[in-house]
Design a protein around this motif. Structure first.
Motif, PDB file in Angstrom:
ATOM      1  N   ASN A 189       0.833  -1.197   0.000  1.00 10.03           N
ATOM      2  CA  ASN A 189       0.000   0.000   0.000  1.00 10.03           C
ATOM      3  C   ASN A 189       0.867   1.247   0.000  1.00 10.03           C
ATOM      4  N   VAL A 190       0.270   2.332  -0.433  1.00 12.16           N
ATOM      5  CA  VAL A 190       0.863   3.663  -0.317  1.00 12.16           C
ATOM      6  C   VAL A 190      -0.148   4.524   0.424  1.00 12.16           C
ATOM      7  N   PHE A 191       0.342   5.487   1.200  1.00 10.85           N
ATOM      8  CA  PHE A 191      -0.577   6.302   1.990  1.00 10.85           C
ATOM      9  C   PHE A 191      -0.049   7.714   2.159  1.00 10.85           C
ATOM     10  N   ILE A 192      -0.951   8.586   2.547  1.00 10.08           N
ATOM     11  CA  ILE A 192      -0.625   9.955   2.929  1.00 10.08           C
ATOM     12  C   ILE A 192      -1.481  10.293   4.146  1.00 10.08           C
ATOM     13  N   ARG A 193      -0.853  10.967   5.094  1.00  8.59           N
ATOM     14  CA  ARG A 193      -1.525  11.344   6.341  1.00  8.59           C
ATOM     15  C   ARG A 193      -1.239  12.819   6.590  1.00  8.59           C
ATOM     16  N   HIS A 194      -2.288  13.603   6.787  1.00  5.23           N
ATOM     17  CA  HIS A 194      -2.109  15.044   6.954  1.00  5.23           C
ATOM     18  C   HIS A 194      -2.857  15.526   8.198  1.00  5.23           C
ATOM     19  N   HIS A 195      -2.112  16.071   9.145  1.00  3.92           N
ATOM     20  CA  HIS A 195      -2.701  16.633  10.365  1.00  3.92           C
ATOM     21  C   HIS A 195      -3.272  18.008  10.057  1.00  3.92           C
ATOM     22  N   LEU A 196      -4.498  18.254  10.500  1.00  2.00           N
ATOM     23  CA  LEU A 196      -5.160  19.527  10.261  1.00  2.00           C
ATOM     24  C   LEU A 196      -5.487  20.208  11.582  1.00  2.00           C
ATOM     25  N   PRO A 197      -5.164  21.504  11.711  1.00  2.00           N
ATOM     26  CA  PRO A 197      -5.427  22.206  12.977  1.00  2.00           C
ATOM     27  C   PRO A 197      -6.892  22.177  13.407  1.00  2.00           C
ATOM     28  N   PHE A 198      -7.850  22.309  12.456  1.00  2.00           N
ATOM     29  CA  PHE A 198      -9.252  22.328  12.872  1.00  2.00           C
ATOM     30  C   PHE A 198      -9.699  20.968  13.408  1.00  2.00           C
ATOM     31  N   LEU A 199      -9.132  19.860  12.875  1.00  2.00           N
ATOM     32  CA  LEU A 199      -9.450  18.539  13.429  1.00  2.00           C
ATOM     33  C   LEU A 199      -8.869  18.390  14.823  1.00  2.00           C
ATOM     34  N   THR A 200      -7.686  18.938  15.029  1.00  2.00           N
ATOM     35  CA  THR A 200      -7.078  18.894  16.353  1.00  2.00           C
ATOM     36  C   THR A 200      -7.953  19.615  17.366  1.00  2.00           C
ATOM     37  N   GLN A 201      -8.563  20.726  16.959  1.00  2.00           N
ATOM     38  CA  GLN A 201      -9.455  21.448  17.857  1.00  2.00           C
ATOM     39  C   GLN A 201     -10.734  20.671  18.123  1.00  2.00           C
ATOM     40  N   LEU A 202     -11.228  19.930  17.107  1.00  2.00           N
ATOM     41  CA  LEU A 202     -12.477  19.180  17.274  1.00  2.00           C
ATOM     42  C   LEU A 202     -12.294  17.891  18.060  1.00  2.00           C
ATOM     43  N   ILE A 203     -11.315  17.084  17.661  1.00  2.00           N
ATOM     44  CA  ILE A 203     -11.171  15.761  18.275  1.00  2.00           C
ATOM     45  C   ILE A 203      -9.813  15.547  18.929  1.00  2.00           C
ATOM     46  N   GLY A 204      -8.919  16.508  18.860  1.00  2.00           N
ATOM     47  CA  GLY A 204      -7.600  16.369  19.488  1.00  2.00           C
ATOM     48  C   GLY A 204      -6.679  15.484  18.671  1.00  2.00           C
ATOM     49  N   GLN A 205      -5.609  16.021  18.174  1.00  2.00           N
ATOM     50  CA  GLN A 205      -4.618  15.285  17.380  1.00  2.00           C
ATOM     51  C   GLN A 205      -5.278  14.508  16.247  1.00  2.00           C
ATOM     52  N   GLY A 206      -6.134  15.167  15.484  1.00  2.00           N
ATOM     53  CA  GLY A 206      -6.820  14.522  14.374  1.00  2.00           C
ATOM     54  C   GLY A 206      -6.106  14.745  13.066  1.00  2.00           C
ATOM     55  N   TYR A 207      -6.306  13.820  12.138  1.00  2.00           N
ATOM     56  CA  TYR A 207      -5.697  13.937  10.822  1.00  2.00           C
ATOM     57  C   TYR A 207      -6.564  13.241   9.775  1.00  2.00           C
ATOM     58  N   LEU A 208      -6.334  13.601   8.531  1.00  2.00           N
ATOM     59  CA  LEU A 208      -6.958  12.930   7.394  1.00  2.00           C
ATOM     60  C   LEU A 208      -5.988  11.892   6.875  1.00  2.00           C
ATOM     61  N   ILE A 209      -6.519  10.780   6.375  1.00  2.00           N
ATOM     62  CA  ILE A 209      -5.663   9.729   5.834  1.00  2.00           C
ATOM     63  C   ILE A 209      -6.273   9.201   4.544  1.00  2.00           C
ATOM     64  N   ALA A 210      -5.404   8.886   3.580  1.00  2.00           N
ATOM     65  CA  ALA A 210      -5.817   8.242   2.329  1.00  2.00           C
ATOM     66  C   ALA A 210      -4.822   7.130   2.047  1.00  2.00           C
ATOM     67  N   LYS A 211      -5.334   6.007   1.573  1.00  2.00           N
ATOM     68  CA  LYS A 211      -4.479   4.840   1.354  1.00  2.00           C
ATOM     69  C   LYS A 211      -4.990   4.049   0.151  1.00  2.00           C
ATOM     70  N   ALA A 212      -4.086   3.618  -0.705  1.00  2.00           N
ATOM     71  CA  ALA A 212      -4.419   2.734  -1.830  1.00  2.00           C
ATOM     72  C   ALA A 212      -3.693   1.415  -1.607  1.00  2.00           C
ATOM     73  N   GLU A 213      -4.425   0.304  -1.724  1.00  2.00           N
ATOM     74  CA  GLU A 213      -3.856  -1.015  -1.443  1.00  2.00           C
ATOM     75  C   GLU A 213      -4.044  -1.959  -2.621  1.00  2.00           C
ATOM     76  N   ASN A 214      -3.189  -2.966  -2.664  1.00  2.00           N
ATOM     77  CA  ASN A 214      -3.253  -3.998  -3.679  1.00  2.00           C
ATOM     78  C   ASN A 214      -3.009  -5.331  -2.983  1.00  2.00           C
ATOM     79  N   PHE A 215      -3.865  -6.322  -3.216  1.00  2.00           N
ATOM     80  CA  PHE A 215      -3.715  -7.621  -2.562  1.00  2.00           C
ATOM     81  C   PHE A 215      -3.543  -8.733  -3.581  1.00  2.00           C
ATOM     82  N   HIS A 216      -2.747  -9.745  -3.189  1.00  2.00           N
ATOM     83  CA  HIS A 216      -2.554 -10.957  -3.979  1.00  2.00           C
ATOM     84  C   HIS A 216      -2.987 -12.132  -3.117  1.00  2.00           C
ATOM     85  N   ASN A 217      -3.821 -13.009  -3.676  1.00  2.00           N
ATOM     86  CA  ASN A 217      -4.321 -14.147  -2.922  1.00  2.00           C
ATOM     87  C   ASN A 217      -3.288 -15.264  -2.960  1.00  2.00           C
TER      88      ASN A 217
END
Length: 196
Positions: free
Chosen positions: A111-139
Motif C-alpha cells: 500500500n501507499v498512503f498519505i496522512r495530513h494533520h489539520l489544525p481544525f481537526l485537532t481542535q475538534l477531536i484532538g490530534q486529528g488527521y486525514l488519511i488516504a491509502k491505496a492497497e493492492n492484494f494478492h491471494n
C-alpha cells in the motif's frame, strides 16, 4: 479564647505581604539546543530523522466475514503536518456463503498512503488527521476456489499523535460486496502508528 485566636490569625493574614505566583521554571534536557516545547521545522531535520517505522493491525472484523491483518509501514515526513509512505500487508479473510460453505484466503499486499494533520481537526477531536491509502492484494491461497479481491482505496480520519499509537477509521471507495473486499465491509478500522 478561640475567638481571639481566629481574630489574630485574620489580622495577621490581612497585614502580611500578598502571596505572589512563582515565575515559570523552564527545565532543559542536558545537551538540548533550545526549548523542548518547540517542534523543529522539517527542513531542519536530516533525512534519517524524517524517516519513521511502524505498523499496525488492520481490517478487524469478527463473525461472518472474519478479517484480521498485520501491516508494517515506513513513512517519510514530507512537511511538518504531512507524512507519506508505503507498507506491506498480510490479511486473513474468511466468510461463509448463503449455503454454509466456508471460504478462506491468505492475502499479501502492498500500500501507499498519505496522512495530513489539520489544525481544525485537532481542535475538534484532538490530534486529528486525514488519511488516504491505496492497497493492492494478492491471494496466496490455493485450492479449487481462489477468490479475487478488489483493490481498496481508503479515505478517512485518524486520531492520535504523529508518532505513537493511532486509530484510523476509513471508508473503502472500491467496496462492492463482502465477497470481493479483503476487509468484508466498507468501513475499515486500523490500529497502529509510527514507533521509531
Amino acid at each position: 479564647m478561640k475567638k481571639y485566636l481566629v481574630l489574630f490569625v485574620l489580622l495577621f493574614a490581612g497585614f502580611s505581604n500578598p502571596l505572589s505566583a512563582q515565575d515559570t521554571v523552564v527545565i532543559k534536557e542536558e545537551g538540548a539546543q533550545e526549548d523542548l516545547d518547540r517542534e523543529k521545522d522539517v527542513s531542519e531535520l536530516s533525512f534519517r530523522q524524517r524517516v519513521h517505522f511502524g505498523g499496525g493491525i488492520s481490517g478487524l472484523s469478527f463473525g461472518n466475514p472474519t478479517s484480521i491483518g498485520l501491516a508494517p509501514m515506513v513513512g517519510y515526513q514530507l512537511a511538518n503536518n504531512t507524512i507519506v509512505g508505503f507498507g506491506a500487508s498480510y490479511q486473513y479473510y474468511s466468510f461463509k456463503d448463503f449455503y454454509g460453505v466456508k471460504y478462506t484466503s491468505n492475502l499479501m499486499g502492498e500500500n501507499v498512503f498519505i496522512r495530513h494533520h489539520l489544525p481544525f481537526l485537532t481542535q475538534l477531536i484532538g490530534q486529528g488527521y486525514l488519511i488516504a491509502k491505496a492497497e493492492n492484494f494478492h491471494n496466496l491461497s490455493d485450492g479449487n476456489y481462489v477468490n479475487t479481491y478488489s483493490n481498496p482505496v481508503l479515505v478517512g480520519v485518524g486520531l492520535g499523535a504523529k508518532f505513537g499509537l493511532n486509530l484510523n477509521v476509513m471508508y473503502d471507495l472500491n467496496y462492492t460486496s463482502s465477497a470481493t473486499s479483503p476487509y468484508g465491509t466498507a468501513l475499515v478500522v486500523q490500529v497502529g502508528g509510527f514507533f521509531f
